[in-house]
Structure formats: C-alpha cells, structure tokens
Motif scaffolding. Sequence first.
Motif, PDB file in Angstrom:
ATOM      1  N   LYS A 101       0.833  -0.619  -0.115  1.00 43.01           N
ATOM      2  CA  LYS A 101       0.004   0.134   0.111  1.00 43.01           C
ATOM      3  C   LYS A 101       0.592   1.636  -0.065  1.00 43.01           C
ATOM      4  O   LYS A 101       0.454   2.718  -0.808  1.00 43.01           O
ATOM      5  N   SER A 102       1.339   1.378   1.001  1.00 41.74           N
ATOM      6  CA  SER A 102       2.526   2.525   0.970  1.00 41.74           C
ATOM      7  C   SER A 102       3.956   2.581  -0.789  1.00 41.74           C
ATOM      8  O   SER A 102       3.680   4.249  -0.823  1.00 41.74           O
ATOM      9  N   THR A 103       4.198   1.282  -1.139  1.00 41.32           N
ATOM     10  CA  THR A 103       4.197   1.335  -2.202  1.00 41.32           C
ATOM     11  C   THR A 103       3.804   2.672  -2.705  1.00 41.32           C
ATOM     12  O   THR A 103       4.708   3.281  -3.691  1.00 41.32           O
ATOM     13  N   ALA A 140       5.728   7.792   2.247  1.00 46.68           N
ATOM     14  CA  ALA A 140       4.890   7.006   3.211  1.00 46.68           C
ATOM     15  C   ALA A 140       6.664   6.189   4.029  1.00 46.68           C
ATOM     16  O   ALA A 140       7.179   5.975   2.620  1.00 46.68           O
ATOM     17  N   ILE A 141       7.068   5.375   5.103  1.00 48.07           N
ATOM     18  CA  ILE A 141       7.726   4.124   5.128  1.00 48.07           C
ATOM     19  C   ILE A 141       7.087   3.723   4.565  1.00 48.07           C
ATOM     20  O   ILE A 141       6.005   2.550   4.831  1.00 48.07           O
ATOM     21  N   VAL A 142       8.009   2.723   3.534  1.00 46.11           N
ATOM     22  CA  VAL A 142       7.836   1.125   3.129  1.00 46.11           C
ATOM     23  C   VAL A 142       8.811   0.853   4.000  1.00 46.11           C
ATOM     24  O   VAL A 142       9.875   0.633   3.953  1.00 46.11           O
ATOM     25  N   THR A 191       4.257  -1.438   9.495  1.00 44.25           N
ATOM     26  CA  THR A 191       5.333  -0.687   9.841  1.00 44.25           C
ATOM     27  C   THR A 191       4.189   0.945   9.480  1.00 44.25           C
ATOM     28  O   THR A 191       4.173   2.047  10.596  1.00 44.25           O
ATOM     29  N   THR A 192       3.562   0.905   8.675  1.00 37.68           N
ATOM     30  CA  THR A 192       2.276   2.215   8.842  1.00 37.68           C
ATOM     31  C   THR A 192       1.096   1.919  10.385  1.00 37.68           C
ATOM     32  O   THR A 192       0.383   0.780   9.884  1.00 37.68           O
ATOM     33  N   ARG A 193       1.173   2.476  11.306  1.00 37.86           N
ATOM     34  CA  ARG A 193       0.216   2.435  11.977  1.00 37.86           C
ATOM     35  C   ARG A 193      -1.269   3.691  11.984  1.00 37.86           C
ATOM     36  O   ARG A 193      -2.197   3.568  12.225  1.00 37.86           O
ATOM     37  N   ILE A 215      -5.187   8.647   0.418  1.00 33.17           N
ATOM     38  CA  ILE A 215      -5.213   8.340   1.956  1.00 33.17           C
ATOM     39  C   ILE A 215      -4.530   6.883   2.425  1.00 33.17           C
ATOM     40  O   ILE A 215      -5.281   5.606   1.940  1.00 33.17           O
ATOM     41  N   ASP A 216      -3.403   6.651   2.628  1.00 34.78           N
ATOM     42  CA  ASP A 216      -3.010   5.367   3.076  1.00 34.78           C
ATOM     43  C   ASP A 216      -2.444   4.814   4.566  1.00 34.78           C
ATOM     44  O   ASP A 216      -2.899   5.411   5.742  1.00 34.78           O
ATOM     45  N   THR A 217      -3.574   3.595   4.780  1.00 36.12           N
ATOM     46  CA  THR A 217      -3.790   3.363   5.791  1.00 36.12           C
ATOM     47  C   THR A 217      -3.027   1.645   6.618  1.00 36.12           C
ATOM     48  O   THR A 217      -2.205   1.007   5.565  1.00 36.12           O
TER      49      THR A 217
HETATM   50 MG   LIG Z   1       2.757   0.861   5.057  1.00 35.91          MG
END
Ligand SMILES: [Mg+2]
Length: 478
Positions: A249-251, A262-264, A270-272, A289-291
């Motif tokens: 997702k973040s990628t 976003a941190i991948v 990782t994504t909180r 929106i990255d979740t």
């Molecule tokens: Mg993520």
Amino acid sequence: MSKSPGHASGLFVLYLCVVKSRQDIIVARATPPGAGAIAVLRVSGPGTLSLIDKLLKKPISQEAGHTAHFRALHDKKGVIDEALLTLFKAPGGYTGDDTVEISTHGSGYIVERLMQSICALGARPADPGEFTLRAFLNGKLDLSQAEAVADLIASDSEASHQAAMHQMRGGITNEISSLRTRLIDFAGLIELELDFSEEDVEFARRDDLIQLVQETLGRVHQLMQSFAQGNAVKEGIQVVLAGRPNAGKSTLFNLLLEEERAIVSEIAGTTRDSLEDSLVVDGIRFRLIDTAGIREATDTIEQLGIERTYRHLKGGAMALYVFDIASGTPEMLQRDLQDLAGNTRELLAIGNKRDMVADSDLQRWAEAAERGGAAAFLGMSGKDEHDRQRLRQFLYENTAFKAISGDQTLITNQRHFHSFLKAEQALQRVNEALETGISGELLAFDLREALAALGEITGEITTDDLLGSIFSKFCIGK
Ligand SMILES: [Mg+2]
Ligand SMILES: Nc1nc2c(ncn2[C@@H]2O[C@H](COP(=O)(O)OP(=O)(O)O)[C@@H](O)[C@H]2O)c(=O)[nH]1
C-alpha cells in the motif's frame, strides 16, 4: 400581537450598522503579504476618489472610470512610491462603489506606509470578503456568485476551476431563476383560484399543476444529485488504500505521489497511522489515504490504526484494495474483498507484486476479484515506474465523478444543498396536496416556502448572520 419594542430596536441597530459600514471607505492589500514585483492595494467606498486625490499632486477624481493613471503618491513625509492607479467609478467596477486599485512596487514597507496614510485620511482596513460583500449588497452579483468567487480563488484543479467559474458566471443563478419563474406562475394561478373560490372556478387544471410541480421537483432532484459529484470536484475524491500488511500500500502511495511520503518496509505493521496527500489526474483531484494494514493487530496502537482504516473506508468515495499476489491465493483475495464489500462505496482491487508471478496467472486473479465484488482489477508492480501511469489511469477510469462538462451546473456547496432540500420538501407537500385535492390556501403556503428556500441560495432572502458567516471565510482584500 405586536413585536416587542426590544426586538424592534435590536433590528434597527443591526440595520444602522450595515448602513454605516457601507458608507465607510475600506482599504486592503489584494496581493499576498511579503515582497513581490508589485503589490496591489484596493480602496473602495463613497468618497474614495477625493481621498486618493489628497495623495496626489495631479488629481484623478475627474478622470473617466475604467482608466489607469501613473502617479507619484505623497504623504506628509514625502514621496511614498510611483504607482499605477486603476480607477473604477460607481456603479461600475467590482464592488459597485467608487474604487481605486493602486499597484505599487511590492515592498512591505511601501504597502504599510500607504495603508497608514490612506487610513489617516479616513479609510479603515477592510474585513475579510468585504469588497465582495459590497458587490453583493450593490446588486453586482448574487450570493451564489459571491460564494463562487471564494471557490474560484481556492480552486486547484481543472474540474474545481470549471465548477466555480460556471457558478460565478450565473450557472446556479439561472437555474434558480427558471425554477422560481415556474413556481411564481403556479402560485399566481392558485391565488387566482382562491380569489374566486366561492364561485367554484378552477383556473388551473389540476393535472397541469401536478405536471408542473413534478417537473420542478425533477429538476431539483437532479441538482441535488449533482452534489455528490460537486463535492468530489471541489474537495477531491477520497481514495483509501487498504489491504493486508506488506501488500505494498505504502509503495503504491509513494509511486502515485512520486515521492517517498510513506515509510516502506518488509516489517509488517509499519504504517500505523493514516497518511493523506493529493494528486491530480486529468483535472480531477484525488485525495489518497494510506492506511494501516487490515489484520489481527499485534498491539494497541496498531489496533487503533486498523479501526481508523475502517472509518476511512466508510467515509471515502473509493477503496483501492491492494493484495500481494506473490504470497496469497485468488481465493484469499476473493474472501478479503467479500469481507470489505459492505464497508465501502466503490471497491477496486489491485494485484500487486506482479513482477514476482507469471503473466499467465493474471486472468485467475481478475476473475477472483470480480467474484469478490470489486468493480475493477489491475495487476501491477509497485516497483515498476511504468505502472505509475497505468495506476493513475485506472483511478481516473473508475471514478464515477469525472463526467463534467463546462455548461453543467453542479451543486458544490453544502448551504445550497440544504436549501434545495427544504425546497424539495415543500414541493413534495404541494404535490401531495394536489393529488389529494387539498385546499388552495395550504398549497399557497407551501409554495411560498419553496420559493423562500430557493431565494436563500441566491441571497434574495438573507440575514446578517448568514452574510457574516459566508464573507468571513473570504480572504482580506477580496
Ligand atoms: Mg504501509
Ligand atoms: N517485488 C515487489 N516488492 C514490493 C512491491 N510492492 C511493495 N513491495 C515490497 O513489499 C514490502 C511491503 O511494502 P509496503 O509498501 O511497506 O507495504 P504496506 O504494508 O502494504 O504499506 C516492502 O519491502 C516493499 O519493498 C512490488 O510490486 N514488487
């Protein structure tokens, strides 16, 4: 029963305030603060021209309106600047009052000194939106057009620009006026009937009246339905990226935004928190929106993140469900999608990490996505720069909100929507009354209510509170 004296005098004071402030000369910087090539100062109100004359050796008050003049501006200490003065004479120009726009060199010092000199000569600093308020009070534009001016300034994509421009040029004004004309004709017929009620005359055939009301209701419905689109156009379309941890997702979020937002990482969870940013594709703004990933959380913070994901999914316009096709099975994808289907409006599926599987597999994944209830499927790789364009296109093609043409009226404003709702309810009562044959008096009452609700949109019917809340959101100098 008469109104209490307190109430009446309160109204009187309010009235005086509006009248008094309308006579003031107001001044504000119209360009943003800070140094620039030029700065524009706006001065407006009755008496502006003779005030400005006091800053000049050669007056401008006798010049024609809509002309520009190069002059040195003086105060007691000496020359402030050499500037270009654009002259608008009442009732011309933006506000409808005498107005001078002074383009100076863009120094903060010059602007400040000039402001002070103008205020010392009797002007006062303008409130936010006060120039546009005067334009409204002087009948230069109606309320929906004034609101469109603020939307136009805030517009940041082709679609939001187009909607604001259409409204500013009278899109809503014309709609309201055609709806009102119909209803006024209708009310006229009903009232005529009332006048002759003892003679039992029917001037208007009930069937014709019913048809007229239903046509009007139909148009009101259409306009109300355009609000979902109008809102998406103005605020952007919310796209929620959801999926299991490590799906990518973040990628994809970073790929779309073309930056490492976003941190991948390969560490699951990782994504909180949720991250938000926006992107424009062919004139449509998407708010991504990255979740946090959806799974059994390993700690409280992750759990909170997951709950937030579900909230976003419910509130968002579109959900992009990202799935790692290198580690899951099509059956898993189908089940995940089925679990989500009730939690979101439009569900799209992404089969990510396509670089890790054979191309021939993709058809199976697409079929599983369809069975799971996804509206569309895209097999791609977040590691492949070429897939950025495919993903952008995928978003654009699957949004329900892209079909807007320049001459289409969209409701983009909550206030307008609310007034249409009131008009709709009143018209529905009229419709029911006509169908059940209720007396003309009640009909006339509901009709007036529908007309009043429509009048609120264009500001034919308004209150100082409403004007205050609308114009205070404008920037100073507009
Ligand atoms: Mg993520
Ligand atoms: N091979 C491959 N790895 C990917 C792809 N997309 C993401 N990854 C990797 O998968 C891991 C998880 O990615 P991340 O974006 O953090 O997933 P998230 O938990 O869904 O946000 C990272 O190590 C990424 O580098 C892809 O398309 N192909």
